[in-house]
Design a protein around this motif. Sequence first.
Motif, short mmCIF file in Angstrom:
data_model
loop_
_atom_site.label_atom_id
_atom_site.label_comp_id
_atom_site.label_asym_id
_atom_site.label_seq_id
_atom_site.Cartn_x
_atom_site.Cartn_y
_atom_site.Cartn_z
N ASP A 135 0.85 -1.18 0.00
CA ASP A 135 0.00 0.00 0.00
C ASP A 135 0.89 1.24 0.00
OD1 ASP A 135 -2.42 -1.30 -0.01
OD2 ASP A 135 -2.90 -0.89 2.10
N THR A 136 0.39 2.34 -0.54
CA THR A 136 1.21 3.55 -0.59
C THR A 136 1.29 4.27 0.75
OG1 THR A 136 -0.71 4.78 -1.39
CG2 THR A 136 0.84 3.95 -3.04
N ASP A 137 0.50 3.84 1.74
CA ASP A 137 0.64 4.44 3.08
C ASP A 137 1.56 3.62 3.96
OD1 ASP A 137 -1.07 2.32 3.46
OD2 ASP A 137 -2.69 3.48 4.40
N THR A 138 2.49 2.89 3.32
CA THR A 138 3.55 2.21 4.05
C THR A 138 4.86 2.95 3.83
OG1 THR A 138 4.05 0.75 2.16
CG2 THR A 138 2.49 -0.07 3.80
N ASP A 144 9.20 0.06 22.31
CA ASP A 144 9.24 1.50 22.08
C ASP A 144 9.77 1.80 20.68
OD1 ASP A 144 11.95 0.93 22.27
OD2 ASP A 144 12.22 1.99 24.17
N VAL A 145 10.00 3.07 20.41
CA VAL A 145 10.46 3.48 19.09
C VAL A 145 11.81 2.84 18.75
CG1 VAL A 145 11.33 5.48 17.80
CG2 VAL A 145 9.14 5.63 18.99
N GLU A 146 12.68 2.70 19.74
CA GLU A 146 13.99 2.09 19.47
C GLU A 146 13.85 0.62 19.12
OE1 GLU A 146 16.73 3.73 18.84
OE2 GLU A 146 15.38 5.43 19.12
N TRP A 147 12.90 -0.08 19.77
CA TRP A 147 12.64 -1.48 19.39
C TRP A 147 12.19 -1.54 17.94
CZ3 TRP A 147 9.05 -4.49 17.13
CH2 TRP A 147 9.20 -5.88 17.24
N VAL A 148 11.30 -0.65 17.57
CA VAL A 148 10.81 -0.60 16.18
C VAL A 148 11.97 -0.33 15.23
CG1 VAL A 148 9.31 0.65 14.57
CG2 VAL A 148 8.50 0.13 16.88
N ARG A 149 12.81 0.60 15.59
CA ARG A 149 13.94 0.96 14.72
C ARG A 149 14.85 -0.24 14.47
NH1 ARG A 149 15.37 6.00 13.70
NH2 ARG A 149 14.34 6.83 15.55
N GLU A 150 15.01 -1.08 15.47
CA GLU A 150 15.94 -2.20 15.37
C GLU A 150 15.31 -3.47 14.80
OE1 GLU A 150 17.58 -2.80 19.23
OE2 GLU A 150 18.43 -0.76 19.35
N ASN A 151 13.98 -3.56 14.80
CA ASN A 151 13.34 -4.83 14.46
C ASN A 151 12.33 -4.78 13.30
OD1 ASN A 151 14.13 -6.89 16.77
ND2 ASN A 151 13.75 -4.92 17.75
N THR A 152 11.75 -3.63 13.07
CA THR A 152 10.67 -3.53 12.09
C THR A 152 11.22 -3.17 10.71
OG1 THR A 152 9.08 -2.90 13.78
CG2 THR A 152 8.54 -2.30 11.53
N THR A 153 10.60 -3.73 9.69
CA THR A 153 10.96 -3.43 8.30
C THR A 153 9.95 -2.49 7.65
OG1 THR A 153 12.12 -5.54 8.00
CG2 THR A 153 11.36 -4.42 6.01
N ILE A 154 8.65 -2.74 7.85
CA ILE A 154 7.61 -1.96 7.17
C ILE A 154 6.63 -1.40 8.19
CG2 ILE A 154 5.75 -2.00 5.46
CD1 ILE A 154 7.18 -4.43 4.20
N ILE A 155 6.43 -0.10 8.13
CA ILE A 155 5.42 0.58 8.94
C ILE A 155 4.24 0.91 8.05
CG2 ILE A 155 4.89 2.70 10.21
CD1 ILE A 155 7.80 2.64 11.21
N HIS A 156 3.05 0.64 8.55
CA HIS A 156 1.84 0.82 7.76
C HIS A 156 0.93 1.81 8.49
CE1 HIS A 156 -1.71 -1.31 5.50
NE2 HIS A 156 -1.55 -0.05 5.14
N TYR A 157 0.77 2.99 7.91
CA TYR A 157 -0.12 4.00 8.48
C TYR A 157 -1.53 3.75 7.97
CZ TYR A 157 4.33 6.29 9.56
OH TYR A 157 5.60 6.56 10.03
N CYS A 158 -2.10 2.63 8.37
CA CYS A 158 -3.40 2.22 7.82
C CYS A 158 -4.55 2.94 8.53
CB CYS A 158 -3.57 0.71 7.90
SG CYS A 158 -3.27 -0.02 9.52
N GLY A 159 -5.71 2.89 7.89
CA GLY A 159 -6.86 3.59 8.43
C GLY A 159 -6.72 5.09 8.25
N TYR A 215 6.75 -6.72 9.78
CA TYR A 215 6.49 -6.50 8.35
C TYR A 215 5.20 -5.75 8.05
CZ TYR A 215 10.31 -9.79 7.72
OH TYR A 215 11.55 -10.39 7.76
N ASN A 216 4.41 -5.38 9.04
CA ASN A 216 3.19 -4.62 8.77
C ASN A 216 2.73 -3.97 10.08
OD1 ASN A 216 0.65 -3.69 7.91
ND2 ASN A 216 0.29 -5.47 6.63
N LEU A 217 3.56 -3.08 10.60
CA LEU A 217 3.32 -2.50 11.92
C LEU A 217 2.56 -1.18 11.81
CD1 LEU A 217 3.84 -2.62 14.99
CD2 LEU A 217 5.89 -1.25 14.59
#
Length: 270
Positions: A104-107, A229-244, A209-211
Amino acid sequence: MRTLHLLFCINRNFVWMLTQCLRSIVRFPCKDGYTAHILHSDLTPADFAEIRQAVPEVAIVPARVDAAFFRDFPESDRYPKQIYYRIFAAQFLPDDLERVLYLDTDTIVIRTLEPLYRMAFQGATYIACTHVRSLFNKMNQLRLGIETDVPYINTGVMLMHLEQLRRQQTTQEVIDFVRDKKNRLLLPDQDIITALYGKQIQLVDSYRYNLSDRILALYNARHPNTVRDVEWVRENTTIIHYCGKNKPWNPGYFGKLDVFYRELCGEMPQ
């Protein structure tokens, strides 16, 4: 094909969101390069020039779709007909393309996509995430008439096995399902893919992969001793999805994940 192939399905209203998404992706170079396939019905040469200028690192491949084919598919301002194009990606994309990563383009992407893109399908047709807890999954099973072991997926991020879809999918089965369930469809494309192909879905970790802000907040509410927290996300997440509707470029945004949008995508649209 070692190139990392991406898929987007948009109308002209989403061109600026697409460029932001692509700008976040190319910050993590792929040695074999990126190709973005864009399924659309109304984009102009000027639109594609704008996209190419914003992300010259990406090979842009337009594919025009006849919107009239989807005239009987439910549509609204929130769910335009373009949401259905991904369902038929195997038909619209080149015949020699084995896999493609739909976004999706909101990722936005905050780590390299290669581990996800190169993941083994292990017999699956889709690799995706679920955002649905067990209670709502049961409601979806009743609403759509699907079996209890079928996960309800979020279609905003999907690795698609195009080769397998070409062998298994028929246009008529999709048309028949839409005709039969038209009045029960709430999130139409997700409903269709889950109901028709749910047994062929391999789930991966949504926190990686779809946070979304909602998923992160729910996790932290349930696990107060191991807050992510944000640092956990920075170190572990690949794709953030601003859904809705809760998007950092909209008024009234509430959440923590906008920091990544501001860092990687820069300016907000005016």
